[in-house]
Design a protein around this motif. Structure first.
Motif, PDB file in Angstrom:
ATOM      1  N   LEU A   1       0.820  -1.214   0.000  1.00 16.85           N
ATOM      2  CA  LEU A   1       0.000   0.000   0.000  1.00 16.85           C
ATOM      3  C   LEU A   1       0.852   1.263   0.000  1.00 16.85           C
ATOM      4  O   LEU A   1       0.501   2.254  -0.631  1.00 16.85           O
ATOM      5  CB  LEU A   1      -0.946   0.005   1.203  1.00 16.85           C
ATOM      6  CG  LEU A   1      -2.157  -0.926   1.078  1.00 16.85           C
ATOM      7  CD1 LEU A   1      -2.961  -0.922   2.356  1.00 16.85           C
ATOM      8  CD2 LEU A   1      -3.041  -0.530  -0.095  1.00 16.85           C
TER       9      LEU A   1
ATOM     10  N   CYS B   1       1.824   2.542  -3.273  1.00 15.71           N
ATOM     11  CA  CYS B   1       0.750   2.981  -4.169  1.00 15.71           C
ATOM     12  C   CYS B   1       0.942   4.441  -4.572  1.00 15.71           C
ATOM     13  O   CYS B   1       1.333   5.272  -3.774  1.00 15.71           O
ATOM     14  CB  CYS B   1      -0.610   2.860  -3.490  1.00 15.71           C
ATOM     15  SG  CYS B   1      -1.241   1.189  -3.466  1.00 15.71           S
ATOM     16  N   THR B   2       0.604   4.717  -5.805  1.00 16.68           N
ATOM     17  CA  THR B   2       0.585   6.116  -6.237  1.00 16.68           C
ATOM     18  C   THR B   2      -0.735   6.728  -5.794  1.00 16.68           C
ATOM     19  O   THR B   2      -1.649   6.021  -5.393  1.00 16.68           O
ATOM     20  CB  THR B   2       0.674   6.213  -7.768  1.00 16.68           C
ATOM     21  OG1 THR B   2      -0.491   5.586  -8.305  1.00 16.68           O
ATOM     22  CG2 THR B   2       1.902   5.510  -8.308  1.00 16.68           C
ATOM     23  N   GLN B   3      -0.801   8.063  -5.892  1.00 15.64           N
ATOM     24  CA  GLN B   3      -2.052   8.751  -5.555  1.00 15.64           C
ATOM     25  C   GLN B   3      -3.208   8.231  -6.415  1.00 15.64           C
ATOM     26  O   GLN B   3      -4.318   8.061  -5.923  1.00 15.64           O
ATOM     27  CB  GLN B   3      -1.890  10.257  -5.765  1.00 15.64           C
ATOM     28  CG  GLN B   3      -1.129  10.941  -4.652  1.00 15.64           C
ATOM     29  CD  GLN B   3      -1.825  10.797  -3.315  1.00 15.64           C
ATOM     30  OE1 GLN B   3      -2.998  11.072  -3.187  1.00 15.64           O
ATOM     31  NE2 GLN B   3      -1.101  10.339  -2.312  1.00 15.64           N
ATOM     32  N   ALA B   4      -2.922   7.978  -7.685  1.00 15.34           N
ATOM     33  CA  ALA B   4      -3.979   7.505  -8.586  1.00 15.34           C
ATOM     34  C   ALA B   4      -4.523   6.157  -8.108  1.00 15.34           C
ATOM     35  O   ALA B   4      -5.725   5.934  -8.069  1.00 15.34           O
ATOM     36  CB  ALA B   4      -3.455   7.393 -10.010  1.00 15.34           C
ATOM     37  N   GLN B   5      -3.597   5.260  -7.707  1.00 10.47           N
ATOM     38  CA  GLN B   5      -4.049   3.940  -7.246  1.00 10.47           C
ATOM     39  C   GLN B   5      -4.836   4.049  -5.945  1.00 10.47           C
ATOM     40  O   GLN B   5      -5.853   3.393  -5.762  1.00 10.47           O
ATOM     41  CB  GLN B   5      -2.840   3.013  -7.075  1.00 10.47           C
ATOM     42  CG  GLN B   5      -2.252   2.574  -8.395  1.00 10.47           C
ATOM     43  CD  GLN B   5      -0.836   2.036  -8.261  1.00 10.47           C
ATOM     44  OE1 GLN B   5      -0.168   2.258  -7.263  1.00 10.47           O
ATOM     45  NE2 GLN B   5      -0.383   1.319  -9.269  1.00 10.47           N
ATOM     46  N   LEU B   6      -4.340   4.911  -5.034  1.00  8.21           N
ATOM     47  CA  LEU B   6      -5.020   5.067  -3.751  1.00  8.21           C
ATOM     48  C   LEU B   6      -6.421   5.650  -3.926  1.00  8.21           C
ATOM     49  O   LEU B   6      -7.272   5.478  -3.066  1.00  8.21           O
ATOM     50  CB  LEU B   6      -4.205   5.970  -2.810  1.00  8.21           C
ATOM     51  CG  LEU B   6      -2.967   5.323  -2.186  1.00  8.21           C
ATOM     52  CD1 LEU B   6      -2.194   6.347  -1.374  1.00  8.21           C
ATOM     53  CD2 LEU B   6      -3.351   4.141  -1.307  1.00  8.21           C
ATOM     54  N   HIS B   7      -6.641   6.324  -5.042  1.00 10.14           N
ATOM     55  CA  HIS B   7      -7.962   6.884  -5.300  1.00 10.14           C
ATOM     56  C   HIS B   7      -8.716   6.065  -6.340  1.00 10.14           C
ATOM     57  O   HIS B   7      -9.538   6.592  -7.094  1.00 10.14           O
ATOM     58  CB  HIS B   7      -7.857   8.349  -5.731  1.00 10.14           C
ATOM     59  CG  HIS B   7      -7.463   9.256  -4.614  1.00 10.14           C
ATOM     60  ND1 HIS B   7      -6.156   9.552  -4.321  1.00 10.14           N
ATOM     61  CD2 HIS B   7      -8.211   9.891  -3.681  1.00 10.14           C
ATOM     62  CE1 HIS B   7      -6.114  10.344  -3.259  1.00 10.14           C
ATOM     63  NE2 HIS B   7      -7.344  10.561  -2.857  1.00 10.14           N
ATOM     64  N   GLY B   8      -8.416   4.777  -6.376  1.00 10.12           N
ATOM     65  CA  GLY B   8      -9.186   3.885  -7.236  1.00 10.12           C
ATOM     66  C   GLY B   8      -9.104   4.246  -8.700  1.00 10.12           C
ATOM     67  O   GLY B   8     -10.058   4.065  -9.434  1.00 10.12           O
ATOM     68  N   PHE B   9      -7.928   4.750  -9.126  1.00 12.36           N
ATOM     69  CA  PHE B   9      -7.660   5.072 -10.533  1.00 12.36           C
ATOM     70  C   PHE B   9      -8.575   6.157 -11.077  1.00 12.36           C
ATOM     71  O   PHE B   9      -8.779   6.259 -12.279  1.00 12.36           O
ATOM     72  CB  PHE B   9      -7.720   3.811 -11.414  1.00 12.36           C
ATOM     73  CG  PHE B   9      -6.691   2.784 -11.015  1.00 12.36           C
ATOM     74  CD1 PHE B   9      -5.382   2.906 -11.450  1.00 12.36           C
ATOM     75  CD2 PHE B   9      -7.020   1.730 -10.179  1.00 12.36           C
ATOM     76  CE1 PHE B   9      -4.428   1.981 -11.074  1.00 12.36           C
ATOM     77  CE2 PHE B   9      -6.066   0.806  -9.784  1.00 12.36           C
ATOM     78  CZ  PHE B   9      -4.770   0.941 -10.236  1.00 12.36           C
TER      79      PHE B   9
ATOM     80  N   THR C   1     -13.570   5.040  -3.367  1.00 16.63           N
ATOM     81  CA  THR C   1     -12.586   4.062  -2.902  1.00 16.63           C
ATOM     82  C   THR C   1     -13.149   3.218  -1.764  1.00 16.63           C
ATOM     83  O   THR C   1     -12.977   2.003  -1.741  1.00 16.63           O
ATOM     84  CB  THR C   1     -11.307   4.789  -2.442  1.00 16.63           C
ATOM     85  OG1 THR C   1     -11.025   5.836  -3.352  1.00 16.63           O
ATOM     86  CG2 THR C   1     -10.132   3.847  -2.391  1.00 16.63           C
TER      87      THR C   1
ATOM     88  N   TRP D   1     -15.515   0.642  -3.028  1.00 16.07           N
ATOM     89  CA  TRP D   1     -14.805  -0.479  -3.653  1.00 16.07           C
ATOM     90  C   TRP D   1     -14.212  -1.421  -2.612  1.00 16.07           C
ATOM     91  O   TRP D   1     -14.267  -2.638  -2.767  1.00 16.07           O
ATOM     92  CB  TRP D   1     -13.697   0.039  -4.574  1.00 16.07           C
ATOM     93  CG  TRP D   1     -14.154   0.145  -5.984  1.00 16.07           C
ATOM     94  CD1 TRP D   1     -14.414   1.284  -6.675  1.00 16.07           C
ATOM     95  CD2 TRP D   1     -14.429  -0.931  -6.881  1.00 16.07           C
ATOM     96  NE1 TRP D   1     -14.834   0.989  -7.947  1.00 16.07           N
ATOM     97  CE2 TRP D   1     -14.853  -0.366  -8.105  1.00 16.07           C
ATOM     98  CE3 TRP D   1     -14.374  -2.314  -6.777  1.00 16.07           C
ATOM     99  CZ2 TRP D   1     -15.210  -1.142  -9.217  1.00 16.07           C
ATOM    100  CZ3 TRP D   1     -14.720  -3.088  -7.886  1.00 16.07           C
ATOM    101  CH2 TRP D   1     -15.133  -2.501  -9.078  1.00 16.07           C
TER     102      TRP D   1
END
Ligand SMILES: [Cu+2]
Length: 295
Positions: free
Chosen positions: A22, A25-33, A56, A59
């Motif tokens: 975790l 994770c990039t910001q994009a991944q942490l925000h569900g792309f 997020t 999900w």
């Protein structure tokens, strides 16, 4: 006792690897792309963190439900599979009250939970400002956009996407795409209207869209927080050239905003466009100026 110990030994590496995964994770991944979340950048608007959080969290909850469900399916398939020499039907289970109550109550809790959080966030997003700093009337038309800057009494009239004959196949002339200019950090109220059919105003990175309905005004209240250019499009199939009904939102500093308003004034775009029915304002050579960006 021994079982507990084993579980604990298993839990440590699982928790550790989860933390490592975790934290990578990039910001994009942490925000569900979702679009618009970049490392070290402020949120695009005052609403995007809230919307990203709802997305997020939903999900995560649904993935947990999914993992339990998939796990149970696989478990029953493996454990209760037909073994060699077995015939007939296995023992049939029905009217098992604990299970019936379980799968009635759990979905009910989930649905009520999703409803409650959605209602909470929707109420916050839909709340209108008492005194917006900037009021803009956005008029959708087949197949472009007009922007009335209400406080400043100037307007910008857009044309539908123009194919770029010199560029790559399917590309459009960027400078001809209607542009809505917004000052950063200001309370902005957009009044959304339509001249002809139902359109939908969608700025992708704002993570929110709203229908534009003839004869009705819808409002969008937002504070843009990051300077930049964002793509927008009509999100309601509205006829033949729906796909060319594009626009851009340019979030700029207050000085640049004033300069842009001044450029509209210099260009003679003074006054307000009405939203009377007129189908012929979306092509070059009509009332719409062909080049939007004055600066
Ligand atoms: Cu449209």
């Amino acid at each position: 006792m021994r079982k507990n110990h084993r579980l604990r030994w298993a839990a440590i590496p699982i928790a550790a690897s989860l933390a490592i995964v975790l934290s990578g994770c990039t910001q994009a991944q942490l925000h569900g792309f979702l679009p618009g979340f970049e490392e070290g950048q402020p949120a695009v608007t005052n609403q995007t963190d809230r919307i990203g959080g709802l997305w997020t969290t939903s999900w995560i909850v649904l993935l947990v439900v999914g993992l339990i469900t998939w796990g149970l399916i696989i478990w029953t398939v493996v454990v209760y599979r037909r073994r060699k020499g077995q015939t007939g039907l296995p023992v049939q289970l029905r009217y098992n009250m604990p299970i019936e109550i379980f799968y009635t109550v759990v979905p009910l809790i989930l649905v009520l939970g999703f409803f409650a959080f959605t209602a909470r966030d929707q109420a916050a997003i839909e709340a209108r400002f008492d005194s917006p700093d900037v009021k803009i009337e956005v008029i959708g038309k087949q197949w472009a956009w007009d922007f009335n800057y209400v406080n400043e009494d100037v307007y910008s009239s857009g044309i539908q996407g123009q194919p770029d004959l010199e560029g790559a196949k399917g590309s459009l002339v960027e400078s001809e795409i209607p542009t809505l200019v917004l000052p950063v950090g200001k309370k902005i109220e957009l009044a959304l209207e339509s001249r002809d059919v139902i359109h939908s105003f969608w700025v992708i990175d704002f993570l929110y869209k709203k229908d534009m309905i003839p004869g009705k005004t819808n409002y969008m209240s937002v504070i843009p927080e990051r300077i930049g250019t964002y793509s927008g499009k009509c999100a309601e199939l509205c006829g033949e050239y729906h796909s060319l009904m594009l626009f851009k939102v340019k979030v700029v500093s207050e000085a640049d905003y004033e300069a842009y308003i001044q450029s509209l004034r210099v260009a003679g775009s003074v006054g307000q466009l009405d939203n009377g029915y007129n189908r012929n304002q979306n092509l070059p050579g009509t009332t719409a100026p062909t080049v939007q960006e004055g600066n």
